[in-house]
Design a protein around this motif. Structure first.
Motif, short mmCIF file in Angstrom:
data_model
loop_
_atom_site.label_atom_id
_atom_site.label_comp_id
_atom_site.label_asym_id
_atom_site.label_seq_id
_atom_site.Cartn_x
_atom_site.Cartn_y
_atom_site.Cartn_z
N GLU A 112 -83.60 -104.95 8.33
CA GLU A 112 -83.14 -105.60 9.56
C GLU A 112 -82.99 -104.49 10.59
O GLU A 112 -82.25 -103.54 10.37
CB GLU A 112 -81.80 -106.29 9.38
N LEU A 113 -83.66 -104.63 11.69
CA LEU A 113 -83.62 -103.61 12.73
C LEU A 113 -82.56 -103.97 13.76
O LEU A 113 -82.63 -105.01 14.40
CB LEU A 113 -85.00 -103.51 13.38
N TRP A 114 -81.58 -103.12 13.89
CA TRP A 114 -80.52 -103.26 14.90
C TRP A 114 -80.60 -102.02 15.78
O TRP A 114 -80.33 -100.92 15.31
CB TRP A 114 -79.14 -103.31 14.27
N ILE A 115 -80.98 -102.19 17.02
CA ILE A 115 -81.09 -101.05 17.94
C ILE A 115 -80.10 -101.24 19.08
O ILE A 115 -80.07 -102.29 19.72
CB ILE A 115 -82.52 -100.90 18.48
N HIS A 116 -79.32 -100.20 19.32
CA HIS A 116 -78.36 -100.18 20.42
C HIS A 116 -78.65 -98.91 21.22
O HIS A 116 -78.18 -97.84 20.89
CB HIS A 116 -76.93 -100.18 19.88
N GLU A 117 -79.43 -99.06 22.26
CA GLU A 117 -79.84 -97.94 23.10
C GLU A 117 -78.90 -97.93 24.30
O GLU A 117 -79.12 -98.62 25.28
CB GLU A 117 -81.31 -98.13 23.51
N TYR A 131 -80.47 -106.31 19.43
CA TYR A 131 -80.97 -105.29 20.36
C TYR A 131 -80.16 -105.33 21.64
O TYR A 131 -79.85 -106.40 22.16
CB TYR A 131 -82.44 -105.53 20.70
N VAL A 132 -79.84 -104.15 22.14
CA VAL A 132 -79.22 -104.04 23.46
C VAL A 132 -79.62 -102.70 24.06
O VAL A 132 -79.83 -101.72 23.36
CB VAL A 132 -77.68 -104.18 23.38
N SER A 133 -79.77 -102.71 25.37
CA SER A 133 -80.08 -101.50 26.11
C SER A 133 -79.22 -101.50 27.37
O SER A 133 -79.21 -102.47 28.11
CB SER A 133 -81.56 -101.46 26.48
N GLY A 134 -78.50 -100.42 27.57
CA GLY A 134 -77.70 -100.31 28.79
C GLY A 134 -76.33 -99.73 28.51
O GLY A 134 -75.90 -99.64 27.37
N GLU A 184 -73.70 -100.83 30.55
CA GLU A 184 -72.77 -101.78 31.16
C GLU A 184 -71.78 -102.30 30.12
O GLU A 184 -72.01 -102.22 28.92
CB GLU A 184 -73.54 -102.96 31.78
N ASP A 185 -70.68 -102.84 30.62
CA ASP A 185 -69.63 -103.36 29.73
C ASP A 185 -70.18 -104.37 28.73
O ASP A 185 -69.79 -104.39 27.56
CB ASP A 185 -68.50 -104.00 30.54
N GLU A 186 -71.09 -105.23 29.17
CA GLU A 186 -71.67 -106.25 28.29
C GLU A 186 -72.41 -105.60 27.12
O GLU A 186 -72.29 -106.04 25.97
CB GLU A 186 -72.62 -107.15 29.08
N ALA A 187 -73.15 -104.54 27.39
CA ALA A 187 -73.89 -103.84 26.33
C ALA A 187 -72.92 -103.15 25.37
O ALA A 187 -73.13 -103.18 24.14
CB ALA A 187 -74.85 -102.82 26.94
N ILE A 188 -71.88 -102.55 25.90
CA ILE A 188 -70.89 -101.88 25.05
C ILE A 188 -70.18 -102.90 24.16
O ILE A 188 -69.96 -102.66 22.97
CB ILE A 188 -69.86 -101.10 25.91
N CYS A 189 -69.84 -104.06 24.71
CA CYS A 189 -69.20 -105.12 23.92
C CYS A 189 -70.14 -105.61 22.82
O CYS A 189 -69.70 -105.86 21.69
CB CYS A 189 -68.78 -106.28 24.82
#
Length: 90
Positions: free
Chosen positions: A13-18, A35-38, A40-45
């Motif tokens: 399972e690939l989980w990427i948090h860039e 996946y998340v990139s950024g 911003e508060d939304e990405a950090i959450c």
């Protein structure tokens, strides 16, 4: 390169948090379970939620590994043979 290799593994399972937000790994988004990139508060959450999910999953897997018979899992480690047993969800 590491993410590309993991994306080819059907048992991964690939989980990427860039979190720097440059989008370097955007091409992998379609292959990711999370996946998340950024920055911003939304990405950090989202990344924090992923860590909570990861903790829960690690605990579930540890319990599952402990329950396996010694002949299948003598070292209490997930091997390719064990990972390929879809019923174990490891």
């Amino acid at each position: 390169m590491l993410a590309s290799g993991a994306a080819l593994d059907p048992s991964a399972e690939l989980w990427i948090h860039e979190l720097k937000g440059t989008g370097d790994l955007d091409p992998h988004e379609q292959n990711c379970h999370r996946y998340v990139s950024g920055i911003e508060d939304e990405a950090i959450c989202y990344a924090a939620d992923s860590l909570a999910l990861l903790r829960k999953e690690v605990m579930r897997r540890a319990t599952a590994l402990k329950a396996l018979p010694p002949d299948l899992c003598p070292d209490k480690k997930v091997t390719r043979q064990i990972a390929d047993k879809r019923s174990l969800v490891l």
